[in-house]
Design a protein around this motif. Structure first.
Motif, PDB file in Angstrom:
ATOM      1  N   PHE A  86       7.804  -5.166  -8.772  1.00 49.47           N
ATOM      2  CA  PHE A  86       8.107  -5.725 -10.159  1.00 49.47           C
ATOM      3  C   PHE A  86       9.271  -6.226 -10.634  1.00 49.47           C
ATOM      4  O   PHE A  86       9.726  -5.282 -11.740  1.00 49.47           O
ATOM      5  CB  PHE A  86       6.984  -5.166 -10.966  1.00 49.47           C
ATOM      6  N   THR A  87       9.839  -6.828  -9.649  1.00 53.74           N
ATOM      7  CA  THR A  87      10.949  -7.485 -10.180  1.00 53.74           C
ATOM      8  C   THR A  87      11.496  -8.986  -9.577  1.00 53.74           C
ATOM      9  O   THR A  87      11.070  -9.798  -9.155  1.00 53.74           O
ATOM     10  CB  THR A  87      12.365  -6.456  -9.285  1.00 53.74           C
ATOM     11  N   THR A  88      12.511  -9.062  -9.505  1.00 47.59           N
ATOM     12  CA  THR A  88      13.021 -10.678  -8.933  1.00 47.59           C
ATOM     13  C   THR A  88      14.850 -10.157  -8.585  1.00 47.59           C
ATOM     14  O   THR A  88      15.712  -9.617  -9.586  1.00 47.59           O
ATOM     15  CB  THR A  88      13.553 -11.076 -10.680  1.00 47.59           C
ATOM     16  N   GLU A 105       0.825  -1.428   0.078  1.00 48.35           N
ATOM     17  CA  GLU A 105       0.291   0.216  -0.275  1.00 48.35           C
ATOM     18  C   GLU A 105       0.986   1.266  -0.328  1.00 48.35           C
ATOM     19  O   GLU A 105       0.190   2.029  -0.507  1.00 48.35           O
ATOM     20  CB  GLU A 105      -0.704   0.200   1.137  1.00 48.35           C
ATOM     21  N   ALA A 106       1.967   1.474   1.157  1.00 48.90           N
ATOM     22  CA  ALA A 106       2.941   2.173   0.549  1.00 48.90           C
ATOM     23  C   ALA A 106       3.592   2.714  -0.589  1.00 48.90           C
ATOM     24  O   ALA A 106       3.957   3.299  -0.659  1.00 48.90           O
ATOM     25  CB  ALA A 106       4.489   2.157   1.358  1.00 48.90           C
ATOM     26  N   MET A 107       3.489   2.093  -1.537  1.00 43.27           N
ATOM     27  CA  MET A 107       4.889   1.593  -2.595  1.00 43.27           C
ATOM     28  C   MET A 107       3.423   1.971  -3.755  1.00 43.27           C
ATOM     29  O   MET A 107       3.900   1.881  -4.837  1.00 43.27           O
ATOM     30  CB  MET A 107       5.367   1.081  -3.225  1.00 43.27           C
ATOM     31  N   LYS A 108       2.315   1.301  -3.492  1.00 44.10           N
ATOM     32  CA  LYS A 108       0.929   1.848  -5.205  1.00 44.10           C
ATOM     33  C   LYS A 108       1.599   2.664  -6.311  1.00 44.10           C
ATOM     34  O   LYS A 108       0.655   2.401  -7.024  1.00 44.10           O
ATOM     35  CB  LYS A 108       0.158   0.820  -4.753  1.00 44.10           C
ATOM     36  N   ASP A 109       1.293   3.855  -5.280  1.00 41.26           N
ATOM     37  CA  ASP A 109       1.235   4.565  -6.202  1.00 41.26           C
ATOM     38  C   ASP A 109       2.888   5.664  -6.651  1.00 41.26           C
ATOM     39  O   ASP A 109       2.839   6.834  -7.421  1.00 41.26           O
ATOM     40  CB  ASP A 109       0.274   6.224  -5.525  1.00 41.26           C
ATOM     41  N   ASP A 110       4.382   4.917  -6.756  1.00 40.76           N
ATOM     42  CA  ASP A 110       5.161   5.084  -6.709  1.00 40.76           C
ATOM     43  C   ASP A 110       5.940   4.377  -7.818  1.00 40.76           C
ATOM     44  O   ASP A 110       6.221   3.179  -6.987  1.00 40.76           O
ATOM     45  CB  ASP A 110       5.966   5.549  -5.615  1.00 40.76           C
ATOM     46  N   GLY A 111       5.585   4.919  -9.460  1.00 41.82           N
ATOM     47  CA  GLY A 111       6.029   3.564 -10.685  1.00 41.82           C
ATOM     48  C   GLY A 111       7.456   3.383 -10.102  1.00 41.82           C
ATOM     49  O   GLY A 111       7.983   1.811 -10.337  1.00 41.82           O
ATOM     50  N   ALA A 112       8.191   4.833  -9.217  1.00 40.07           N
ATOM     51  CA  ALA A 112       9.717   3.756  -9.432  1.00 40.07           C
ATOM     52  C   ALA A 112       9.728   2.422  -8.455  1.00 40.07           C
ATOM     53  O   ALA A 112      10.775   1.653  -8.196  1.00 40.07           O
ATOM     54  CB  ALA A 112      10.888   4.870  -9.249  1.00 40.07           C
ATOM     55  N   ARG A 113       9.499   3.163  -7.316  1.00 36.50           N
ATOM     56  CA  ARG A 113       9.553   1.754  -6.335  1.00 36.50           C
ATOM     57  C   ARG A 113       8.589   0.870  -6.673  1.00 36.50           C
ATOM     58  O   ARG A 113       9.020  -0.391  -6.437  1.00 36.50           O
ATOM     59  CB  ARG A 113       8.667   2.532  -5.133  1.00 36.50           C
ATOM     60  N   LEU A 114       7.491   0.811  -7.172  1.00 39.20           N
ATOM     61  CA  LEU A 114       7.444  -0.503  -7.646  1.00 39.20           C
ATOM     62  C   LEU A 114       8.051  -1.426  -8.967  1.00 39.20           C
ATOM     63  O   LEU A 114       8.455  -2.646  -8.461  1.00 39.20           O
ATOM     64  CB  LEU A 114       5.812  -0.394  -8.869  1.00 39.20           C
TER      65      LEU A 114
END
Length: 170
Positions: A101-103, A87-96
């Motif tokens: 969305f990474t490995t 929830e704390a990251m869901k609006d921050d494209g860079a953090r997402l």
């Protein structure tokens, strides 16, 4: 390597090789086509050993001194987050992109030259390394199995010429 911040040293690269469940080796065949295959490996010093049949693709391709690349991955995981973290990251494209969305991974690439091991004593030692890694609980029967299959087994030594490794761990 493009991402210098993910670069690992030679000791870490060797640890990745030791911990990987399997590796993928690749080389160019006599017709210029890429040959790749997943294989079980065991390392001692700056040499990696595999086994195979006395006939087949590996036997045809692995002429002494042939260049072969070996890719090893010892860790691969998609990160998991708590609902609150997400929830704390869901609006921050860079953090997402960098945290959701990474490995996460640890990987190593070894540039090698391959040589067939022909001496029976050296073949047995390479088989011992492989069996200690993959079937340590059955080593009491190793000698019987090794002696039975020795003539039908090829062993290849991949002498490491250079290593590179990188990791992304959150």
């Amino acid at each position: 390597m493009r991402r210098k911040d993910r670069n690992l040293d030679e000791l870490a690269a060797l640890e990745i090789i030791d911990k990987c469940e399997y590796a993928v080796i690749s080389c160019v065949d006599d017709d210029g086509r890429v040959f790749s295959i997943p294989i079980s490996i065991a390392r001692e010093g700056m040499s990696v050993y595999i086994h195979g049949a006395v006939a087949g693709s590996k036997a045809r391709l692995f002429k002494d001194g042939k260049d072969v690349k070996m890719v090893c991955v010892s860790y691969n995981k998609v990160p998991k987050h708590t609902d609150a973290e997400f929830e704390a990251m869901k609006d921050d494209g860079a953090r997402l992109g960098s945290r959701v969305f990474t490995t996460e991974y640890k990987s190593a690439i070894a540039k090698t030259k391959v040589y067939q091991v022909t001496d029976d004593a050296n073949k047995i030692e390479a088989l011992r390394l492989l069996c200690k890694k993959y079937t340590p609980e059955y080593m009491s029967a190793f000698e019987t199995a090794a002696m039975h299959g020795l003539k039908a087994t090829s062993i290849y030594e991949f002498k490491i010429q250079s290593l590179s490794a990188k990791a992304k761990i959150l």
